[in-house]
Write a protein that holds these residues in place. Structure first.
Motif, PDB file in Angstrom:
ATOM      1  N   ILE A 293      -0.598  15.057 -24.636  1.00  0.00           N
ATOM      2  CA  ILE A 293      -1.289  13.891 -25.204  1.00  0.00           C
ATOM      3  C   ILE A 293      -2.657  13.751 -24.546  1.00  0.00           C
ATOM      4  N   SER A 294      -2.700  13.888 -23.232  1.00  0.00           N
ATOM      5  CA  SER A 294      -3.955  13.770 -22.491  1.00  0.00           C
ATOM      6  C   SER A 294      -4.979  14.791 -22.967  1.00  0.00           C
ATOM      7  N   GLN A 295      -4.526  16.021 -23.190  1.00  0.00           N
ATOM      8  CA  GLN A 295      -5.444  17.052 -23.662  1.00  0.00           C
ATOM      9  C   GLN A 295      -6.012  16.693 -25.028  1.00  0.00           C
ATOM     10  N   LEU A 296      -5.161  16.220 -25.936  1.00  0.00           N
ATOM     11  CA  LEU A 296      -5.652  15.832 -27.267  1.00  0.00           C
ATOM     12  C   LEU A 296      -6.641  14.677 -27.175  1.00  0.00           C
ATOM     13  N   LEU A 297      -6.356  13.694 -26.319  1.00  0.00           N
ATOM     14  CA  LEU A 297      -7.279  12.569 -26.156  1.00  0.00           C
ATOM     15  C   LEU A 297      -8.596  13.023 -25.529  1.00  0.00           C
TER      16      LEU A 297
ATOM     17  N   GLY B 254     -10.932  14.390 -27.989  1.00  0.00           N
ATOM     18  CA  GLY B 254     -11.513  13.448 -28.937  1.00  0.00           C
ATOM     19  C   GLY B 254     -10.557  12.882 -29.971  1.00  0.00           C
ATOM     20  N   CYS B 255      -9.285  13.181 -29.863  1.00  0.00           N
ATOM     21  CA  CYS B 255      -8.305  12.627 -30.808  1.00  0.00           C
ATOM     22  C   CYS B 255      -8.123  11.134 -30.572  1.00  0.00           C
ATOM     23  N   GLU B 256      -7.665  10.467 -31.619  1.00  0.00           N
ATOM     24  CA  GLU B 256      -7.391   9.033 -31.549  1.00  0.00           C
ATOM     25  C   GLU B 256      -5.892   8.810 -31.534  1.00  0.00           C
ATOM     26  N   LEU B 257      -5.447   7.901 -30.695  1.00  0.00           N
ATOM     27  CA  LEU B 257      -4.041   7.544 -30.572  1.00  0.00           C
ATOM     28  C   LEU B 257      -3.863   6.134 -31.095  1.00  0.00           C
TER      29      LEU B 257
ATOM     30  N   TYR C 151      -4.539  11.352 -34.409  1.00  0.00           N
ATOM     31  CA  TYR C 151      -5.424  11.836 -35.466  1.00  0.00           C
ATOM     32  C   TYR C 151      -6.641  12.466 -34.809  1.00  0.00           C
ATOM     33  N   ASP C 152      -7.040  13.635 -35.286  1.00  0.00           N
ATOM     34  CA  ASP C 152      -8.170  14.315 -34.640  1.00  0.00           C
ATOM     35  C   ASP C 152      -9.507  14.099 -35.337  1.00  0.00           C
ATOM     36  N   GLY C 153      -9.571  13.181 -36.268  1.00  0.00           N
ATOM     37  CA  GLY C 153     -10.818  12.902 -36.975  1.00  0.00           C
ATOM     38  C   GLY C 153     -10.931  13.657 -38.281  1.00  0.00           C
ATOM     39  N   GLN C 154     -10.258  14.787 -38.383  1.00  0.00           N
ATOM     40  CA  GLN C 154     -10.253  15.565 -39.618  1.00  0.00           C
ATOM     41  C   GLN C 154      -8.869  15.604 -40.250  1.00  0.00           C
ATOM     42  N   GLN C 155      -7.853  15.551 -39.419  1.00  0.00           N
ATOM     43  CA  GLN C 155      -6.492  15.591 -39.928  1.00  0.00           C
ATOM     44  C   GLN C 155      -5.553  14.921 -38.939  1.00  0.00           C
TER      45      GLN C 155
END
Length: 85
Positions: free
Chosen positions: A12-16, A19-22, A37-41
């Motif tokens: 989760i930390s890596q995705l955040l 730039g991903c949104e939680l 959500y990563d902004g595109q999908q």
């Protein structure tokens, strides 16, 4: 606290960090959805109504790991799963 979260939920930390949104517990009164959500999908999404925070983040961590290691997007709300690679 940040380092504790990072060590407990590294995917989760890596995705955040990327730039991903939680979004935890959004939706209506009876339907509460947790998603990344990563902004595109979407990366993952599931219903979390009545779940405790530990359960929600443990589930998110499993789905984030699946996304990062295998490219699997998981939409448990609509019963859909697919690979982006």
């Amino acid at each position: 606290m940040t380092s504790s979260f990072n060590s407990q939920y590294p995917n989760i930390s890596q995705l955040l960090d990327d730039g991903c949104e939680l979004d935890v517990h959004s939706g209506g009164h009876e339907l509460q959805i947790t998603s990344i959500y990563d902004g595109q999908q979407m990366v993952c999404m599931f219903t979390s109504y009545g779940d405790k925070a530990d359960s929600v983040f443990t589930h998110l961590e499993e789905l984030a790991k699946l996304y990062l290691s295998e490219g699997i997007v998981t939409d448990e709300v609509n019963h859909n799963e697919y690979c982006i690679w």
